[in-house]
Scaffold this active site. Structure first.
Site: not given
Length: 360
Positions: A138-139, A168
């Site tokens: 994830h980010d 992102d």
């Protein structure tokens, strides 16, 4: 109205959540026709809170002006429908892990065989190749692994998370749009499409530009909060006013620093921050703490010294400057509810309708 620059361009968007949908939103805002391919029942973002009418507010804001088609890509009949859409498409945007689309018979080589002019853009965390290519992330993962997060996280006891999805958006959405536009220009010359491999991790090194310069020039990179733009300089910090409000100071250049020192009445002995940065920082903190935010705001603005109080998001939405620039003039309708549209960095001259619907 001037014809939108991407009018006549068709995008098939297989992406979900944030990076790909924001990229295709920007293309749609510039005139592209975006057909969003979702699994039966819809993608995960449809169910994210908060809700606005029948839909997730996030889903509505990211998918303004798109057309949604729900297809089970494992169904041969659905796959044939996708291939029919590919025949008339200019861009395919997908965000699956590497190899997923190829296993479905929808990889770049499969689709290029049908449509050699197709631009095929994949957004992943780590790219299509390399040891980490199949890994989840994830980010925060992408910022952690590229050294960006280590540059400024606060204290180890209470580390601070970045307030935005930098990987992102800055590593996924923006590079995807940039490279799709470059590929469209290149196609005008060559007649051929392109395969674009966008890794969200890759652009995090671009965001660490100042730290990279120090590392390559001196052999050692800055530590946590130890660089010019991460807290080492009293000229670039956040200070507390007397009422607990916060003041963001970015007075790097000498003329701005001098103006700031004059406004806050910094003693002459404390103004040379090269001699004693910590001492100057303490003196500046004491000066700001002597008055409330309402006292400082107009004086800092008048001094034009690159310093301003921290606004809340609601205060920023009401700011006359942003209102006058028309940032919030666009909206998205979902059911009977109308929301302000996502602010996207597309010049107003290129944008179309001020109101559009979200898929439901």
């Amino acid at each position: 109205m001037t014809q939108q620059p991407l009018a006549g361009i068709t995008v098939l968007d297989f992406s979900t959540l944030l990076p790909g949908p924001l990229a295709s939103l920007m293309l749609a805002e510039a005139g592209a026709t975006v057909i969003k391919i979702e699994r039966p029942g819809g993608e995960d973002m449809r169910f994210f809170p908060p809700r606005a009418g029948p839909a997730s507010a996030l889903y509505a804001m990211l998918n303004r002006g798109k057309t949604c088609v729900e297809l089970d890509l494992k169904d041969p009949a659905a796959r044939e429908r996708v291939l029919e859409l590919v025949d008339g498409a200019d861009v395919v945007l997908e965000q699956f892990r590497p190899g997923v689309m190829a296993r479905l018979g929808l990889g770049p080589q499969d689709l290029a065989a049908r449509n050699p002019r197709l631009i095929y853009c994949s957004i992943t965390g780590f790219g299509q190749g390399g040891p980490r290519a199949p890994d989840a992330g994830h980010d925060i993962t992408y910022m952690a692994l590229t050294g960006l997060l280590a540059l400024s996280y606060g204290s180890g006891e209470a580390p601070v998370l970045p307030p935005a999805q930098i990987a992102d958006i800055g590593g996924g959405s923006f590079p995807a749009v940039m490279n799709i536009l470059l590929a469209l220009i290149a196609r005008e010359r060559s007649g051929r499409g392109a395969v674009l491999d966008i890794a969200m991790c890759d652009a995090m090194f671009t965001f660490a530009l100042f730290a990279q310069a120090k590392l390559t020039a001196t052999g050692r990179g800055p530590g946590n909060g130890a660089d010019l733009l991460t807290g080492a300089s009293p000229r670039y910090r956040i200070y507390a006013a007397g009422d607990g409000g916060l003041i963001a100071v970015g007075a790097l250049e000498e003329k701005f620093w001098t103006a700031l020192c004059d406004v806050v009445g910094l003693p002459e002995a404390a103004r040379d921050d090269r001699r004693d940065p910590d001492g100057t920082g303490r003196a500046l903190a004491a000066a700001f703490a002597a008055q409330d935010t309402a006292y400082w705001a107009p004086r800092l603005a008048a001094a034009d010294c690159c310093a301003a109080p921290l606004a809340t998001l609601a205060e920023a939405f009401a700011d006359p400057h942003f209102r006058e620039r028309g940032l919030f003039d666009f909206d998205v309708a979902t059911g009977d509810v109308t929301l302000p549209a996502t602010v996207v960095p597309i010049a107003p001259v290129f944008r179309g309708a001020r109101s559009a619907k979200a898929p439901v």
